[in-house]
Design a protein around this motif. Structure first.
Motif, PDB file in Angstrom:
ATOM      1  N   HIS A 196     -35.552 -36.701 -32.096  1.00 54.24           N
ATOM      2  CA  HIS A 196     -36.637 -36.485 -31.129  1.00 54.24           C
ATOM      3  C   HIS A 196     -37.729 -35.535 -31.601  1.00 54.24           C
ATOM      4  N   GLY A 197     -37.471 -34.756 -32.644  1.00 51.42           N
ATOM      5  CA  GLY A 197     -38.479 -33.834 -33.171  1.00 51.42           C
ATOM      6  C   GLY A 197     -38.386 -32.445 -32.561  1.00 51.42           C
ATOM      7  N   SER A 198     -39.012 -31.496 -33.230  1.00 53.14           N
ATOM      8  CA  SER A 198     -38.886 -30.092 -32.837  1.00 53.14           C
ATOM      9  C   SER A 198     -39.727 -29.725 -31.621  1.00 53.14           C
ATOM     10  N   GLU A 199     -40.650 -30.602 -31.197  1.00 52.38           N
ATOM     11  CA  GLU A 199     -41.499 -30.297 -30.039  1.00 52.38           C
ATOM     12  C   GLU A 199     -40.910 -30.835 -28.730  1.00 52.38           C
ATOM     13  N   ASP A 200     -39.903 -31.662 -28.823  1.00 56.07           N
ATOM     14  CA  ASP A 200     -39.320 -32.290 -27.640  1.00 56.07           C
ATOM     15  C   ASP A 200     -38.412 -31.301 -26.911  1.00 56.07           C
ATOM     16  N   PRO A 201     -38.477 -31.252 -25.564  1.00 55.72           N
ATOM     17  CA  PRO A 201     -37.597 -30.334 -24.829  1.00 55.72           C
ATOM     18  C   PRO A 201     -36.113 -30.584 -25.074  1.00 55.72           C
ATOM     19  N   ARG A 202     -35.771 -31.795 -25.493  1.00 54.08           N
ATOM     20  CA  ARG A 202     -34.370 -32.101 -25.747  1.00 54.08           C
ATOM     21  C   ARG A 202     -33.834 -31.382 -26.990  1.00 54.08           C
ATOM     22  N   PHE A 203     -34.721 -31.073 -27.938  1.00 56.50           N
ATOM     23  CA  PHE A 203     -34.310 -30.277 -29.096  1.00 56.50           C
ATOM     24  C   PHE A 203     -33.914 -28.869 -28.647  1.00 56.50           C
ATOM     25  N   TYR A 204     -34.725 -28.287 -27.775  1.00 53.47           N
ATOM     26  CA  TYR A 204     -34.426 -26.944 -27.270  1.00 53.47           C
ATOM     27  C   TYR A 204     -33.181 -26.960 -26.382  1.00 53.47           C
ATOM     28  N   LEU A 205     -33.003 -28.068 -25.664  1.00 51.00           N
ATOM     29  CA  LEU A 205     -31.767 -28.230 -24.891  1.00 51.00           C
ATOM     30  C   LEU A 205     -30.564 -28.174 -25.827  1.00 51.00           C
ATOM     31  N   GLY A 248     -24.482 -35.253 -19.009  1.00 52.99           N
ATOM     32  CA  GLY A 248     -25.930 -35.048 -19.009  1.00 52.99           C
ATOM     33  C   GLY A 248     -26.607 -35.645 -20.228  1.00 52.99           C
ATOM     34  N   LEU A 249     -25.963 -35.519 -21.380  1.00 54.20           N
ATOM     35  CA  LEU A 249     -26.540 -36.068 -22.607  1.00 54.20           C
ATOM     36  C   LEU A 249     -26.581 -37.589 -22.570  1.00 54.20           C
ATOM     37  N   LEU A 250     -25.639 -38.192 -21.883  1.00 52.57           N
ATOM     38  CA  LEU A 250     -25.660 -39.650 -21.730  1.00 52.57           C
ATOM     39  C   LEU A 250     -26.935 -40.090 -21.020  1.00 52.57           C
ATOM     40  N   ALA A 251     -27.364 -39.300 -20.036  1.00 60.25           N
ATOM     41  CA  ALA A 251     -28.600 -39.614 -19.311  1.00 60.25           C
ATOM     42  C   ALA A 251     -29.845 -39.278 -20.129  1.00 60.25           C
ATOM     43  N   LEU A 252     -29.772 -38.216 -20.931  1.00 62.82           N
ATOM     44  CA  LEU A 252     -30.963 -37.676 -21.590  1.00 62.82           C
ATOM     45  C   LEU A 252     -31.188 -38.164 -23.019  1.00 62.82           C
ATOM     46  N   MET A 253     -30.126 -38.197 -23.817  1.00 63.50           N
ATOM     47  CA  MET A 253     -30.292 -38.574 -25.235  1.00 63.50           C
ATOM     48  C   MET A 253     -28.984 -39.137 -25.784  1.00 63.50           C
ATOM     49  N   TRP A 254     -28.778 -40.414 -25.491  1.00 63.56           N
ATOM     50  CA  TRP A 254     -27.505 -41.047 -25.798  1.00 63.56           C
ATOM     51  C   TRP A 254     -27.214 -41.097 -27.301  1.00 63.56           C
ATOM     52  N   ALA A 255     -28.259 -41.237 -28.130  1.00 62.52           N
ATOM     53  CA  ALA A 255     -28.037 -41.334 -29.580  1.00 62.52           C
ATOM     54  C   ALA A 255     -27.514 -40.009 -30.133  1.00 62.52           C
ATOM     55  N   LEU A 306     -17.952 -27.840 -32.855  1.00 65.63           N
ATOM     56  CA  LEU A 306     -18.714 -28.564 -33.867  1.00 65.63           C
ATOM     57  C   LEU A 306     -19.548 -29.675 -33.232  1.00 65.63           C
ATOM     58  N   PHE A 307     -19.038 -30.270 -32.167  1.00 70.77           N
ATOM     59  CA  PHE A 307     -19.832 -31.198 -31.356  1.00 70.77           C
ATOM     60  C   PHE A 307     -21.108 -30.500 -30.879  1.00 70.77           C
ATOM     61  N   ALA A 308     -20.944 -29.265 -30.356  1.00 74.55           N
ATOM     62  CA  ALA A 308     -22.071 -28.511 -29.823  1.00 74.55           C
ATOM     63  C   ALA A 308     -23.097 -28.199 -30.903  1.00 74.55           C
ATOM     64  N   VAL A 309     -22.621 -27.766 -32.056  1.00 72.10           N
ATOM     65  CA  VAL A 309     -23.519 -27.397 -33.162  1.00 72.10           C
ATOM     66  C   VAL A 309     -24.305 -28.618 -33.657  1.00 72.10           C
ATOM     67  N   SER A 310     -23.699 -29.806 -33.541  1.00 75.72           N
ATOM     68  CA  SER A 310     -24.388 -31.020 -34.004  1.00 75.72           C
ATOM     69  C   SER A 310     -25.571 -31.413 -33.120  1.00 75.72           C
ATOM     70  N   LEU A 311     -25.570 -30.934 -31.861  1.00 75.44           N
ATOM     71  CA  LEU A 311     -26.584 -31.408 -30.906  1.00 75.44           C
ATOM     72  C   LEU A 311     -28.013 -31.058 -31.306  1.00 75.44           C
ATOM     73  N   PRO A 312     -28.338 -29.782 -31.580  1.00 77.86           N
ATOM     74  CA  PRO A 312     -29.723 -29.497 -31.954  1.00 77.86           C
ATOM     75  C   PRO A 312     -30.123 -30.137 -33.277  1.00 77.86           C
TER      76      PRO A 312
END
Length: 196
Positions: free
Chosen positions: A160-169, A115-122, A147-153
């Motif tokens: 992407h910034g704190s207002e982007d839905p991908r940050f909350y994802l 899913g992250l490949l589709a949404l936010m590859w960087a 640790l991979f998971a913790v790095s995501l937000p």
């Protein structure tokens, strides 16, 4: 973003996620994955039990579930990240709590990666680098995955910034993945966690 489109994205995502390729592949080889290795129906346990070929196959198929769950709303709804985020979360929940497995399932790491490949590859790339470093230094998939998971937000916040839905994802994914690894945390603390 209508209620109908939200419900459709949730349903498609959940039922995509609920397909357990670990169970299907293991059963095709005469193995009950719930009774083998760690008992977890995921790619890592399949790899431990049946070898790299089958483990990597399950990983790729689980990643594809996440990619499709997040990717089709982007195409169908004009690049709406909110619906793509909802679709991915639904797929991860489907994978982790599959209706076909009496609400059991895997930990959702491969589905998350797809899913992250589709949404936010960087953000994914940063997470994968962290995963590789931790795995090759510790030989523990669970520690690398957490640790991979913790790095995501953290990465999503800076990219992407704190207002982007991908940050909350990223926050939701970090919580989901760490919580799904609670048994691994107990084994790590007692020095009994499996290593590759």
């Amino acid at each position: 973003m209508s209620v109908v489109s939200i419900l459709l994205v949730i349903l498609v995502g959940y039922f995509l996620g609920a397909i357990s390729f670990a169970v299907i592949v293991a059963r095709s080889q005469g193995i009950d994955i719930f009774k083998a290795g760690s008992g977890n129906p995921g790619a890592t346990n399949v790899k431990r039990t049946l070898g790299a070929k089958w483990g990597n196959t399950v990983f790729a198929l689980d990643a594809l579930k996440g990619f499709l769950a997040a990717g089709w709303p982007l195409l169908a709804y004009g690049g709406d990240n909110r619906l793509a985020v909802i679709g991915l979360i639904a797929a991860i929940l489907g994978h982790s709590f599959s209706i076909f497995l009496k609400f059991r399932g895997g930990k959702g790491v491969a589905t998350t990666i797809g899913g992250l490949l589709a949404l936010m590859w960087a953000v994914l790339l940063i997470g994968l680098v962290i995963w590789l470093i931790v795995f090759y230094t510790s030989k523990m998939v669970a520690l690398a995955s957490m640790l991979f998971a913790v790095s995501l937000p953290i990465a999503a916040y800076f990219i992407h910034g704190s207002e982007d839905p991908r940050f909350y994802l990223g926050i939701v994914l970090a919580v989901l993945i760490v919580v799904r690894h609670r048994s691994n945390i107990v084994r790590m603390l007692s020095g009994k966690e499996n290593k590759f």
